[in-house]
Design an enzyme around this catalytic site. Structure first.
Site, PDB file in Angstrom:
ATOM      1  N   PRO A 119      -3.957  -0.144  18.983  1.00 34.62           N
ATOM      2  CA  PRO A 119      -3.745  -0.579  17.597  1.00 34.62           C
ATOM      3  C   PRO A 119      -3.866   0.530  16.550  1.00 34.62           C
ATOM      4  O   PRO A 119      -3.616   0.289  15.365  1.00 34.62           O
ATOM      5  CB  PRO A 119      -4.848  -1.623  17.380  1.00 34.62           C
ATOM      6  CG  PRO A 119      -5.904  -1.274  18.376  1.00 34.62           C
ATOM      7  CD  PRO A 119      -5.205  -0.671  19.553  1.00 34.62           C
ATOM      8  N   TYR A 150       3.971   6.522  10.202  1.00 27.18           N
ATOM      9  CA  TYR A 150       3.140   5.382   9.796  1.00 27.18           C
ATOM     10  C   TYR A 150       3.975   4.299   9.095  1.00 27.18           C
ATOM     11  O   TYR A 150       3.797   3.112   9.348  1.00 27.18           O
ATOM     12  CB  TYR A 150       1.989   5.852   8.892  1.00 27.18           C
ATOM     13  CG  TYR A 150       0.902   4.812   8.769  1.00 27.18           C
ATOM     14  CD1 TYR A 150      -0.060   4.661   9.763  1.00 27.18           C
ATOM     15  CD2 TYR A 150       0.850   3.944   7.672  1.00 27.18           C
ATOM     16  CE1 TYR A 150      -1.042   3.688   9.684  1.00 27.18           C
ATOM     17  CE2 TYR A 150      -0.129   2.962   7.584  1.00 27.18           C
ATOM     18  CZ  TYR A 150      -1.075   2.844   8.594  1.00 27.18           C
ATOM     19  OH  TYR A 150      -2.042   1.866   8.509  1.00 27.18           O
ATOM     20  N   LYS A 176       1.236  -0.361  15.199  1.00 31.90           N
ATOM     21  CA  LYS A 176       2.651  -0.410  15.583  1.00 31.90           C
ATOM     22  C   LYS A 176       3.052  -1.631  16.411  1.00 31.90           C
ATOM     23  O   LYS A 176       4.237  -1.906  16.567  1.00 31.90           O
ATOM     24  CB  LYS A 176       3.012   0.858  16.384  1.00 31.90           C
ATOM     25  CG  LYS A 176       2.998   2.117  15.553  1.00 31.90           C
ATOM     26  CD  LYS A 176       4.196   2.163  14.626  1.00 31.90           C
ATOM     27  CE  LYS A 176       4.056   3.145  13.499  1.00 31.90           C
ATOM     28  NZ  LYS A 176       3.989   2.557  12.176  1.00 31.90           N
ATOM     29  N   TYR A 227      -9.090   5.321   8.106  1.00 30.31           N
ATOM     30  CA  TYR A 227      -9.256   5.568   9.539  1.00 30.31           C
ATOM     31  C   TYR A 227     -10.257   6.711   9.673  1.00 30.31           C
ATOM     32  O   TYR A 227     -10.008   7.801   9.157  1.00 30.31           O
ATOM     33  CB  TYR A 227      -7.931   6.004  10.177  1.00 30.31           C
ATOM     34  CG  TYR A 227      -6.858   4.934  10.262  1.00 30.31           C
ATOM     35  CD1 TYR A 227      -6.063   4.607   9.162  1.00 30.31           C
ATOM     36  CD2 TYR A 227      -6.615   4.274  11.466  1.00 30.31           C
ATOM     37  CE1 TYR A 227      -5.066   3.637   9.261  1.00 30.31           C
ATOM     38  CE2 TYR A 227      -5.617   3.301  11.571  1.00 30.31           C
ATOM     39  CZ  TYR A 227      -4.843   2.999  10.458  1.00 30.31           C
ATOM     40  OH  TYR A 227      -3.862   2.048  10.572  1.00 30.31           O
ATOM     41  N   HIS A 229       0.838  -1.202   0.000  1.00 29.27           N
ATOM     42  CA  HIS A 229       0.000   0.000   0.000  1.00 29.27           C
ATOM     43  C   HIS A 229       0.872   1.251   0.000  1.00 29.27           C
ATOM     44  O   HIS A 229       1.715   1.414   0.870  1.00 29.27           O
ATOM     45  CB  HIS A 229      -0.929   0.011   1.212  1.00 29.27           C
ATOM     46  CG  HIS A 229      -2.153  -0.834   1.026  1.00 29.27           C
ATOM     47  ND1 HIS A 229      -3.244  -0.757   1.840  1.00 29.27           N
ATOM     48  CD2 HIS A 229      -2.451  -1.754   0.074  1.00 29.27           C
ATOM     49  CE1 HIS A 229      -4.171  -1.602   1.406  1.00 29.27           C
ATOM     50  NE2 HIS A 229      -3.706  -2.231   0.344  1.00 29.27           N
TER      51      HIS A 229
HETATM   52  C1  PHB Z   1      -5.868  -4.601  10.895  1.00 31.23           C
HETATM   53  O1  PHB Z   1      -5.932  -4.801   9.677  1.00 31.23           O
HETATM   54  O2  PHB Z   1      -6.211  -5.469  11.712  1.00 31.23           O
HETATM   55  C2  PHB Z   1      -5.388  -3.276  11.379  1.00 31.23           C
HETATM   56  C3  PHB Z   1      -4.939  -2.359  10.460  1.00 31.23           C
HETATM   57  C4  PHB Z   1      -4.490  -1.128  10.892  1.00 31.23           C
HETATM   58  C5  PHB Z   1      -4.495  -0.824  12.220  1.00 31.23           C
HETATM   59  C6  PHB Z   1      -4.929  -1.760  13.146  1.00 31.23           C
HETATM   60  C7  PHB Z   1      -5.378  -3.001  12.732  1.00 31.23           C
HETATM   61  O3  PHB Z   1      -4.077   0.402  12.625  1.00 31.23           O
END
Ligand code: PHB
Ligand code: APR
Length: 394
Positions: A293, A385, A297, A201, A72
Protein backbone atom coordinates in the site's frame (compact mmCIF):
# COMPACT_ATOMS: atom_id res chain seq x y z
CA UNK A 1 -30.12 -16.51 -18.12
CA UNK A 2 -28.07 -14.54 -20.63
CA UNK A 3 -25.95 -11.39 -20.63
CA UNK A 4 -23.14 -9.83 -22.64
CA UNK A 5 -20.55 -9.49 -19.85
CA UNK A 6 -20.60 -11.59 -16.66
CA UNK A 7 -18.72 -9.78 -13.90
CA UNK A 8 -17.45 -11.81 -10.94
CA UNK A 9 -17.04 -9.62 -7.82
CA UNK A 10 -18.73 -6.42 -6.66
CA UNK A 11 -15.67 -4.62 -5.35
CA UNK A 12 -14.65 -1.33 -6.96
CA UNK A 13 -13.37 -3.10 -10.12
CA UNK A 14 -16.55 -5.04 -10.83
CA UNK A 15 -18.94 -2.23 -10.00
CA UNK A 16 -17.02 0.41 -11.97
CA UNK A 17 -16.77 -1.84 -15.04
CA UNK A 18 -20.48 -2.62 -14.72
CA UNK A 19 -21.37 1.06 -14.49
CA UNK A 20 -19.36 2.03 -17.58
CA UNK A 21 -20.80 -0.89 -19.58
CA UNK A 22 -24.38 -0.17 -18.49
CA UNK A 23 -23.99 3.50 -19.45
CA UNK A 24 -22.85 2.36 -22.91
CA UNK A 25 -25.84 0.03 -23.26
CA UNK A 26 -23.78 -3.17 -22.86
CA UNK A 27 -25.70 -5.65 -20.73
CA UNK A 28 -23.89 -7.06 -17.69
CA UNK A 29 -24.58 -9.08 -14.55
CA UNK A 30 -22.51 -8.84 -11.36
CA UNK A 31 -22.10 -11.90 -9.09
CA UNK A 32 -20.69 -11.29 -5.60
CA UNK A 33 -19.83 -13.82 -2.91
CA UNK A 34 -20.53 -11.54 0.07
CA UNK A 35 -23.51 -9.44 1.19
CA UNK A 36 -23.64 -5.69 0.41
CA UNK A 37 -23.05 -4.86 4.11
CA UNK A 38 -19.98 -7.08 4.24
CA UNK A 39 -18.54 -5.42 1.12
CA UNK A 40 -19.13 -1.96 2.63
CA UNK A 41 -17.59 -2.98 5.96
CA UNK A 42 -14.09 -3.33 4.49
CA UNK A 43 -11.80 -0.39 5.24
CA UNK A 44 -9.31 0.05 2.42
CA UNK A 45 -7.12 2.84 1.03
CA UNK A 46 -8.24 6.33 0.17
CA UNK A 47 -6.03 8.10 -2.38
CA UNK A 48 -7.44 8.43 -5.90
CA UNK A 49 -5.19 9.34 -8.82
CA UNK A 50 -6.28 11.97 -11.31
CA UNK A 51 -6.99 9.23 -13.90
CA UNK A 52 -9.35 7.39 -11.57
CA UNK A 53 -11.11 10.62 -10.59
CA UNK A 54 -11.64 11.37 -14.28
CA UNK A 55 -12.94 7.83 -14.87
CA UNK A 56 -15.44 8.09 -11.98
CA UNK A 57 -16.63 11.40 -13.44
CA UNK A 58 -16.99 9.83 -16.90
CA UNK A 59 -19.00 7.00 -15.31
CA UNK A 60 -21.36 9.56 -13.75
CA UNK A 61 -20.66 8.50 -10.16
CA UNK A 62 -18.59 11.42 -8.92
CA UNK A 63 -21.17 13.80 -7.38
CA UNK A 64 -20.48 12.94 -3.73
CA UNK A 65 -16.75 12.56 -4.31
CA UNK A 66 -16.64 16.02 -5.89
CA UNK A 67 -18.56 17.42 -2.91
CA UNK A 68 -16.86 15.62 -0.04
CA UNK A 69 -13.47 14.46 -1.35
CA UNK A 70 -10.36 16.44 -0.42
CA UNK A 71 -8.10 17.52 -3.28
CA UNK A 72 -4.47 17.30 -2.19
CA UNK A 73 -1.82 19.26 -4.08
CA UNK A 74 1.06 17.58 -2.28
CA UNK A 75 2.31 15.17 0.39
CA UNK A 76 5.26 14.96 2.75
CA UNK A 77 8.15 12.60 3.30
CA UNK A 78 9.65 12.61 6.81
CA UNK A 79 13.10 11.13 7.37
CA UNK A 80 16.24 11.86 9.33
CA UNK A 81 14.28 14.28 11.56
CA UNK A 82 13.24 16.39 8.52
CA UNK A 83 9.97 16.96 6.72
CA UNK A 84 10.07 17.45 2.95
CA UNK A 85 6.97 18.48 1.01
CA UNK A 86 6.46 17.36 -2.59
CA UNK A 87 4.25 19.82 -4.44
CA UNK A 88 2.48 17.40 -6.78
CA UNK A 89 0.61 20.11 -8.64
CA UNK A 90 3.69 22.14 -9.44
CA UNK A 91 5.89 19.13 -10.20
CA UNK A 92 3.40 17.49 -12.60
CA UNK A 93 2.08 20.54 -14.42
CA UNK A 94 -1.23 20.68 -12.53
CA UNK A 95 -2.09 17.12 -11.44
CA UNK A 96 -3.38 16.38 -7.94
CA UNK A 97 -4.82 13.44 -5.97
CA UNK A 98 -8.23 13.08 -4.32
CA UNK A 99 -8.64 11.84 -0.76
CA UNK A 100 -11.84 9.78 -0.78
CA UNK A 101 -12.16 6.32 0.80
CA UNK A 102 -12.49 3.19 -1.32
CA UNK A 103 -15.47 2.27 0.85
CA UNK A 104 -17.20 5.48 -0.27
CA UNK A 105 -16.34 4.86 -3.93
CA UNK A 106 -17.92 1.40 -3.56
CA UNK A 107 -21.01 2.80 -1.84
CA UNK A 108 -21.52 5.38 -4.63
CA UNK A 109 -21.14 2.67 -7.29
CA UNK A 110 -23.64 0.41 -5.48
CA UNK A 111 -26.22 3.22 -5.33
CA UNK A 112 -25.71 4.02 -9.02
CA UNK A 113 -26.01 0.36 -10.01
CA UNK A 114 -29.22 -0.04 -8.08
CA UNK A 115 -30.63 3.09 -9.73
CA UNK A 116 -29.65 1.81 -13.20
CA UNK A 117 -31.65 -1.37 -12.67
CA UNK A 118 -28.72 -3.59 -13.68
CA UNK A 119 -28.73 -7.09 -12.16
CA UNK A 120 -26.48 -7.89 -9.19
CA UNK A 121 -26.54 -11.15 -7.25
CA UNK A 122 -25.06 -10.87 -3.74
CA UNK A 123 -24.27 -13.68 -1.27
CA UNK A 124 -23.42 -16.18 -4.02
CA UNK A 125 -20.79 -18.51 -2.51
CA UNK A 126 -20.30 -20.99 -5.35
CA UNK A 127 -19.80 -19.25 -8.72
CA UNK A 128 -18.06 -21.53 -11.23
CA UNK A 129 -16.64 -20.50 -14.61
CA UNK A 130 -17.03 -22.77 -17.67
CA UNK A 131 -15.90 -23.04 -21.30
CA UNK A 132 -13.40 -20.21 -20.97
CA UNK A 133 -11.90 -21.25 -24.29
CA UNK A 134 -15.07 -22.86 -25.64
CA UNK A 135 -18.01 -21.85 -27.82
CA UNK A 136 -20.32 -20.79 -25.02
CA UNK A 137 -18.64 -19.33 -21.94
CA UNK A 138 -20.92 -19.38 -18.91
CA UNK A 139 -21.07 -19.07 -15.15
CA UNK A 140 -23.04 -21.41 -12.89
CA UNK A 141 -24.09 -20.72 -9.30
CA UNK A 142 -26.80 -21.35 -6.74
CA UNK A 143 -29.46 -18.72 -6.12
CA UNK A 144 -32.10 -19.24 -3.43
CA UNK A 145 -31.40 -22.97 -3.55
CA UNK A 146 -31.77 -23.20 -7.36
CA UNK A 147 -28.96 -23.87 -9.86
CA UNK A 148 -28.53 -21.04 -12.34
CA UNK A 149 -26.62 -20.92 -15.61
CA UNK A 150 -25.59 -17.51 -16.94
CA UNK A 151 -24.46 -17.52 -20.59
CA UNK A 152 -22.30 -14.63 -21.75
CA UNK A 153 -19.85 -13.37 -24.35
CA UNK A 154 -17.10 -12.42 -21.91
CA UNK A 155 -16.29 -12.92 -18.23
CA UNK A 156 -14.56 -10.21 -16.18
CA UNK A 157 -12.77 -11.70 -13.15
CA UNK A 158 -13.05 -8.78 -10.72
CA UNK A 159 -13.08 -11.01 -7.64
CA UNK A 160 -9.90 -9.94 -5.87
CA UNK A 161 -6.80 -11.86 -4.86
CA UNK A 162 -8.68 -14.82 -3.30
CA UNK A 163 -11.35 -15.08 -6.00
CA UNK A 164 -12.40 -17.97 -8.22
CA UNK A 165 -11.53 -16.42 -11.60
CA UNK A 166 -7.75 -16.72 -11.55
CA UNK A 167 -8.07 -20.21 -10.03
CA UNK A 168 -10.26 -21.28 -12.98
CA UNK A 169 -7.35 -20.93 -15.39
CA UNK A 170 -5.63 -24.31 -15.96
CA UNK A 171 -2.29 -24.98 -14.30
CA UNK A 172 0.72 -24.04 -16.35
CA UNK A 173 -0.90 -21.13 -18.20
CA UNK A 174 -0.04 -18.35 -15.77
CA UNK A 175 3.35 -17.16 -14.61
CA UNK A 176 3.34 -15.65 -11.11
CA UNK A 177 5.74 -13.02 -9.84
CA UNK A 178 5.70 -12.42 -6.11
CA UNK A 179 7.46 -10.75 -3.20
CA UNK A 180 6.16 -11.05 0.33
CA UNK A 181 7.55 -8.39 2.68
CA UNK A 182 8.61 -9.39 6.20
CA UNK A 183 6.22 -6.92 7.87
CA UNK A 184 2.65 -5.62 7.88
CA UNK A 185 0.79 -2.36 8.47
CA UNK A 186 -1.26 -1.85 11.61
CA UNK A 187 -3.96 0.69 10.71
CA UNK A 188 -6.24 2.71 12.96
CA UNK A 189 -9.30 4.72 11.92
CA UNK A 190 -10.33 7.44 14.38
CA UNK A 191 -12.67 10.41 14.55
CA UNK A 192 -9.94 12.94 15.21
CA UNK A 193 -8.76 15.93 13.16
CA UNK A 194 -5.74 15.15 10.90
CA UNK A 195 -2.33 16.04 12.31
CA UNK A 196 -1.43 17.67 8.98
CA UNK A 197 -3.38 18.97 5.99
CA UNK A 198 -1.56 16.52 3.72
CA UNK A 199 -0.34 12.92 4.06
CA UNK A 200 2.99 12.27 5.80
CA UNK A 201 5.03 9.14 4.93
CA UNK A 202 7.71 8.65 7.62
CA UNK A 203 10.92 6.63 7.52
CA UNK A 204 12.11 6.06 11.10
CA UNK A 205 14.60 3.76 12.76
CA UNK A 206 11.70 2.19 14.73
CA UNK A 207 9.90 1.52 11.42
CA UNK A 208 7.61 3.18 8.88
CA UNK A 209 4.59 5.33 9.79
CA UNK A 210 1.88 7.01 7.70
CA UNK A 211 -0.50 9.84 8.62
CA UNK A 212 -3.52 9.77 6.32
CA UNK A 213 -7.15 10.83 6.53
CA UNK A 214 -10.64 10.28 5.21
CA UNK A 215 -12.12 13.74 5.95
CA UNK A 216 -11.37 16.85 8.05
CA UNK A 217 -12.70 14.93 11.08
CA UNK A 218 -11.62 11.36 10.37
CA UNK A 219 -8.05 10.07 10.31
CA UNK A 220 -6.31 6.90 9.16
CA UNK A 221 -2.88 6.23 10.66
CA UNK A 222 -0.53 3.29 10.14
CA UNK A 223 2.62 1.90 11.75
CA UNK A 224 4.80 -0.87 10.36
CA UNK A 225 4.66 -4.00 12.55
CA UNK A 226 6.20 -7.49 12.38
CA UNK A 227 4.58 -9.97 9.97
CA UNK A 228 3.46 -12.18 12.89
CA UNK A 229 2.07 -9.33 15.02
CA UNK A 230 -1.46 -9.76 16.43
CA UNK A 231 -3.89 -6.84 16.54
CA UNK A 232 -5.02 -7.93 20.05
CA UNK A 233 -1.60 -6.92 21.34
CA UNK A 234 -2.16 -3.33 20.32
CA UNK A 235 -4.22 -1.21 22.69
CA UNK A 236 -5.11 2.25 21.38
CA UNK A 237 -2.61 3.72 23.81
CA UNK A 238 0.21 1.51 22.57
CA UNK A 239 -0.64 2.41 18.96
CA UNK A 240 -0.66 6.16 19.57
CA UNK A 241 2.60 6.02 21.52
CA UNK A 242 4.30 4.03 18.77
CA UNK A 243 3.02 6.38 16.07
CA UNK A 244 4.25 9.46 17.98
CA UNK A 245 7.67 7.92 18.49
CA UNK A 246 8.10 7.60 14.69
CA UNK A 247 7.03 11.14 13.73
CA UNK A 248 9.14 14.30 13.76
CA UNK A 249 8.89 15.97 17.22
CA UNK A 250 6.76 18.95 16.16
CA UNK A 251 4.32 16.65 14.35
CA UNK A 252 4.09 14.23 17.30
CA UNK A 253 3.41 17.18 19.62
CA UNK A 254 0.42 18.23 17.48
CA UNK A 255 -1.10 14.74 17.11
CA UNK A 256 -4.62 14.51 18.52
CA UNK A 257 -5.50 10.98 19.62
CA UNK A 258 -8.86 9.38 20.30
CA UNK A 259 -10.57 5.98 20.48
CA UNK A 260 -10.08 3.78 17.41
CA UNK A 261 -13.18 2.91 15.40
CA UNK A 262 -11.36 0.25 13.36
CA UNK A 263 -8.00 -1.41 13.89
CA UNK A 264 -6.50 -4.09 11.65
CA UNK A 265 -3.23 -5.49 10.34
CA UNK A 266 -2.61 -5.92 6.59
CA UNK A 267 0.29 -7.93 5.14
CA UNK A 268 2.44 -6.37 2.41
CA UNK A 269 2.87 -8.16 -0.87
CA UNK A 270 3.85 -7.49 -4.50
CA UNK A 271 2.21 -9.93 -6.94
CA UNK A 272 1.56 -10.07 -10.69
CA UNK A 273 0.24 -12.84 -12.97
CA UNK A 274 0.90 -12.93 -16.67
CA UNK A 275 -1.08 -13.04 -18.88
CA UNK A 276 -4.31 -11.48 -17.60
CA UNK A 277 -6.51 -13.11 -20.25
CA UNK A 278 -7.46 -16.73 -20.82
CA UNK A 279 -9.91 -17.20 -23.67
CA UNK A 280 -13.10 -15.34 -22.80
CA UNK A 281 -11.91 -14.54 -19.24
CA UNK A 282 -10.23 -11.24 -18.34
CA UNK A 283 -8.65 -10.72 -14.92
CA UNK A 284 -9.13 -7.22 -13.52
CA UNK A 285 -7.67 -5.48 -10.42
CA UNK A 286 -6.61 -7.48 -7.37
CA UNK A 287 -7.50 -10.75 -9.16
CA UNK A 288 -4.34 -10.23 -11.25
CA UNK A 289 -2.03 -8.10 -9.13
CA UNK A 290 -1.30 -6.83 -5.64
CA UNK A 291 0.91 -3.93 -4.62
CA UNK A 292 2.07 -3.03 -1.12
CA UNK A 293 0.00 0.00 0.00
CA UNK A 294 2.98 2.36 0.26
CA UNK A 295 2.34 4.13 -3.04
CA UNK A 296 -1.48 4.02 -2.74
CA UNK A 297 -1.65 2.24 -6.10
CA UNK A 298 -3.93 -0.81 -5.54
CA UNK A 299 -7.31 0.77 -6.18
CA UNK A 300 -5.91 3.02 -8.90
CA UNK A 301 -4.43 0.09 -10.82
CA UNK A 302 -7.80 -1.65 -10.65
CA UNK A 303 -9.34 1.47 -12.21
CA UNK A 304 -6.84 1.54 -15.08
CA UNK A 305 -7.51 -2.16 -15.83
CA UNK A 306 -11.24 -1.36 -15.86
CA UNK A 307 -10.65 1.54 -18.24
CA UNK A 308 -8.63 -0.69 -20.59
CA UNK A 309 -11.20 -3.51 -20.65
CA UNK A 310 -14.06 -1.04 -21.04
CA UNK A 311 -12.43 0.78 -23.97
CA UNK A 312 -11.73 -2.56 -25.67
CA UNK A 313 -15.26 -3.94 -25.12
CA UNK A 314 -16.75 -0.72 -26.45
CA UNK A 315 -14.87 -1.23 -29.72
CA UNK A 316 -15.74 -4.93 -29.79
CA UNK A 317 -19.47 -4.23 -29.50
CA UNK A 318 -19.61 -1.03 -31.57
CA UNK A 319 -17.09 -1.78 -34.31
CA UNK A 320 -16.64 -5.55 -34.21
CA UNK A 321 -12.99 -5.12 -33.23
CA UNK A 322 -12.57 -8.59 -31.72
CA UNK A 323 -8.85 -8.40 -32.51
CA UNK A 324 -8.40 -5.93 -29.64
CA UNK A 325 -9.38 -8.49 -26.98
CA UNK A 326 -6.01 -10.17 -27.12
CA UNK A 327 -4.24 -6.88 -26.47
CA UNK A 328 -5.88 -6.48 -23.05
CA UNK A 329 -3.17 -8.21 -21.06
CA UNK A 330 -0.18 -6.50 -22.66
CA UNK A 331 -1.78 -3.04 -22.45
CA UNK A 332 -2.60 -3.51 -18.74
CA UNK A 333 0.72 -5.09 -17.76
CA UNK A 334 2.75 -2.18 -19.13
CA UNK A 335 1.25 0.19 -16.59
CA UNK A 336 0.95 -2.44 -13.84
CA UNK A 337 4.68 -3.18 -13.81
CA UNK A 338 5.48 0.52 -13.53
CA UNK A 339 3.15 0.86 -10.55
CA UNK A 340 4.64 -2.34 -9.07
CA UNK A 341 8.07 -0.74 -9.40
CA UNK A 342 7.00 2.49 -7.70
CA UNK A 343 5.22 0.70 -4.84
CA UNK A 344 8.21 -1.58 -4.31
CA UNK A 345 10.57 1.41 -4.35
CA UNK A 346 8.49 3.42 -1.87
CA UNK A 347 8.26 0.33 0.35
CA UNK A 348 12.01 -0.28 0.13
CA UNK A 349 12.88 3.35 0.89
CA UNK A 350 10.55 3.83 3.84
CA UNK A 351 10.47 0.58 5.85
CA UNK A 352 12.81 -1.04 8.32
CA UNK A 353 13.77 -4.51 7.04
CA UNK A 354 15.00 -7.30 9.34
CA UNK A 355 18.48 -6.89 7.85
CA UNK A 356 18.44 -3.07 7.95
CA UNK A 357 21.73 -2.26 9.62
CA UNK A 358 23.33 1.15 10.20
CA UNK A 359 24.73 1.17 6.65
CA UNK A 360 21.43 0.42 4.93
CA UNK A 361 19.66 2.97 7.14
CA UNK A 362 22.13 5.61 5.87
CA UNK A 363 21.56 4.39 2.28
CA UNK A 364 17.78 4.84 2.64
CA UNK A 365 18.23 8.32 4.11
CA UNK A 366 20.74 9.27 1.42
CA UNK A 367 18.53 8.01 -1.41
CA UNK A 368 15.57 9.98 -0.02
CA UNK A 369 17.81 13.04 0.46
CA UNK A 370 19.12 12.68 -3.10
CA UNK A 371 15.65 12.37 -4.64
CA UNK A 372 14.06 15.26 -2.72
CA UNK A 373 17.14 17.40 -3.28
CA UNK A 374 16.96 17.12 -7.06
CA UNK A 375 14.29 18.56 -9.36
CA UNK A 376 14.45 15.39 -11.48
CA UNK A 377 14.06 13.21 -8.38
CA UNK A 378 11.09 15.19 -7.06
CA UNK A 379 9.44 15.01 -10.48
CA UNK A 380 10.01 11.25 -10.66
CA UNK A 381 8.25 10.69 -7.33
CA UNK A 382 5.46 13.15 -8.14
CA UNK A 383 4.58 11.81 -11.60
CA UNK A 384 4.34 8.29 -10.23
CA UNK A 385 2.34 9.32 -7.17
CA UNK A 386 -0.34 11.17 -9.18
CA UNK A 387 -0.41 8.19 -11.54
CA UNK A 388 1.19 7.48 -14.91
CA UNK A 389 -1.01 8.05 -17.97
CA UNK A 390 -3.45 5.32 -19.05
CA UNK A 391 -2.07 3.31 -21.96
CA UNK A 392 -3.74 3.57 -25.36
CA UNK A 393 -5.40 0.32 -26.50
CA UNK A 394 -3.97 0.57 -30.01
C1 PHB B 1 -4.99 5.37 3.44
O1 PHB B 1 -5.46 6.49 3.65
O2 PHB B 1 -5.54 4.35 3.87
C2 PHB B 1 -3.72 5.26 2.68
C3 PHB B 1 -3.16 6.40 2.15
C4 PHB B 1 -1.98 6.31 1.43
C5 PHB B 1 -1.37 5.10 1.26
C6 PHB B 1 -1.95 3.95 1.78
C7 PHB B 1 -3.13 4.02 2.49
O3 PHB B 1 -0.20 5.04 0.58
N1 APR C 1 -17.39 -15.14 -6.33
C1 APR C 1 -17.92 -13.89 -6.34
N2 APR C 1 -17.31 -12.83 -5.77
C2 APR C 1 -16.13 -13.02 -5.18
C3 APR C 1 -15.51 -14.30 -5.15
C4 APR C 1 -16.19 -15.38 -5.75
N3 APR C 1 -15.67 -16.62 -5.75
N4 APR C 1 -14.32 -14.16 -4.51
C5 APR C 1 -14.21 -12.89 -4.14
N5 APR C 1 -15.29 -12.18 -4.52
C6 APR C 1 -15.57 -10.75 -4.30
C7 APR C 1 -15.09 -10.23 -2.97
O1 APR C 1 -16.01 -10.52 -1.93
C8 APR C 1 -14.99 -8.75 -3.24
O2 APR C 1 -16.18 -8.06 -2.97
O3 APR C 1 -14.87 -9.98 -5.25
C9 APR C 1 -14.67 -8.67 -4.73
C10 APR C 1 -13.26 -8.23 -5.01
O4 APR C 1 -13.06 -6.92 -4.54
P1 APR C 1 -11.65 -6.35 -4.10
O5 APR C 1 -10.91 -7.37 -3.33
O6 APR C 1 -11.88 -5.03 -3.47
O7 APR C 1 -10.85 -6.18 -5.49
P2 APR C 1 -11.04 -5.08 -6.63
O8 APR C 1 -12.46 -4.80 -6.91
O9 APR C 1 -10.14 -5.52 -7.74
O10 APR C 1 -10.55 -3.76 -5.97
C11 APR C 1 -9.31 -3.17 -6.14
O11 APR C 1 -7.26 -2.83 -5.08
O12 APR C 1 -5.46 -2.85 -3.76
C12 APR C 1 -6.74 -2.96 -3.78
O13 APR C 1 -7.69 -2.01 -1.76
C13 APR C 1 -7.72 -2.14 -3.12
O14 APR C 1 -9.48 -3.71 -2.75
C14 APR C 1 -8.98 -2.79 -3.66
C15 APR C 1 -8.51 -3.35 -4.91
Amino acid sequence: MKTQVAIIGAGPSGLLLGQLLSNAGIDNVVIERQSPDYVLGRIRAGVLEQGMVDLLRAAGVSARMDREGLVHDGFELAFDGRRERLDLKELTGGKTVMIYGQTEVTRDLMVARQASGATTFYSVPDAQLHELKGEQPHVTFTLNGESVRLDCDHIAGCDGFHGVARQSIPQGVLTEFERVYPFGWLGVLADTPPVNEELIYANHERGFALCSMRSPTRTRYYVQVGAEEQVENWSDERFWNELKSRLPDETAARLITGPSIEKSIAPLRSYVVEPMQYGHLFLVGDAAHIVPPTGAKGLNLAASDVSTLYRILLKVYRQGRHDLLERYSAVCLKRIWKAERFSWWMTSMLHKFPDTDAFSQRMQQTELDYFVGSEAGRKTIAENYVGLPYEPIE
